[in-house]
Scaffold this active site. Structure first.
Site, PDB file in Angstrom:
ATOM      1  CB  CYS A 176      -0.908  -0.066   1.230  1.00 41.97           C
ATOM      2  SG  CYS A 176      -0.187  -0.039   2.684  1.00 41.97           S
ATOM      3  CG  LEU A 177       1.254   6.030   1.059  1.00 43.81           C
ATOM      4  CD1 LEU A 177       2.005   6.444  -0.029  1.00 43.81           C
ATOM      5  CD2 LEU A 177       0.234   7.269   1.560  1.00 43.81           C
TER       6      LEU A 177
END
Length: 106
Positions: free
Chosen positions: A70-71
């Site tokens: 993800c981030l």
């Protein structure tokens, strides 16, 4: 999990290298559609965290190696737990793209 619940985040660069060297592996980006469109790791598929169970329509073999990012690593950690809960047996959270040093595609 580490001391007081804090754990060291996985290294996404090592994770991507492992993904590339794992036959049949799928790289899963669990960020939202806009984040994915703004830049993602080449070869990844986008399955936002809130729709993670929809992956069963795309990855039918529950033994498929899944490398999830993800981030920053938080959503991918949640996604990895959910994927294991729905029956995937080979799931690895590789962390966040914000630490990725490779090329991203838009």
């Amino acid at each position: 999990m580490g001391f007081f619940g804090f754990s060291r985040q996985p290294d996404i660069n090592t994770g991507v290298a492992e993904y590339k060297n794992t036959e049949g592996a799928v790289l899963v980006d669990v960020r939202n559609i806009g984040e994915y469109a703004a830049g993602h790791i080449e070869g990844s598929i986008n399955v936002p965290l809130q729709f993670i169970t929809d992956i069963k329509g795309r990855v039918t073999d529950l033994n498929t190696p899944l490398f999830v990012y993800c981030l920053s690593g938080g959503r991918s950690e949640q996604a990895a737990l959910l994927l294991k809960r729905i029956g995937y047996t080979n799931v690895k959270n590789i962390g966040g793209i914000n630490s990725y040093t490779g090329r991203v595609v838009r």
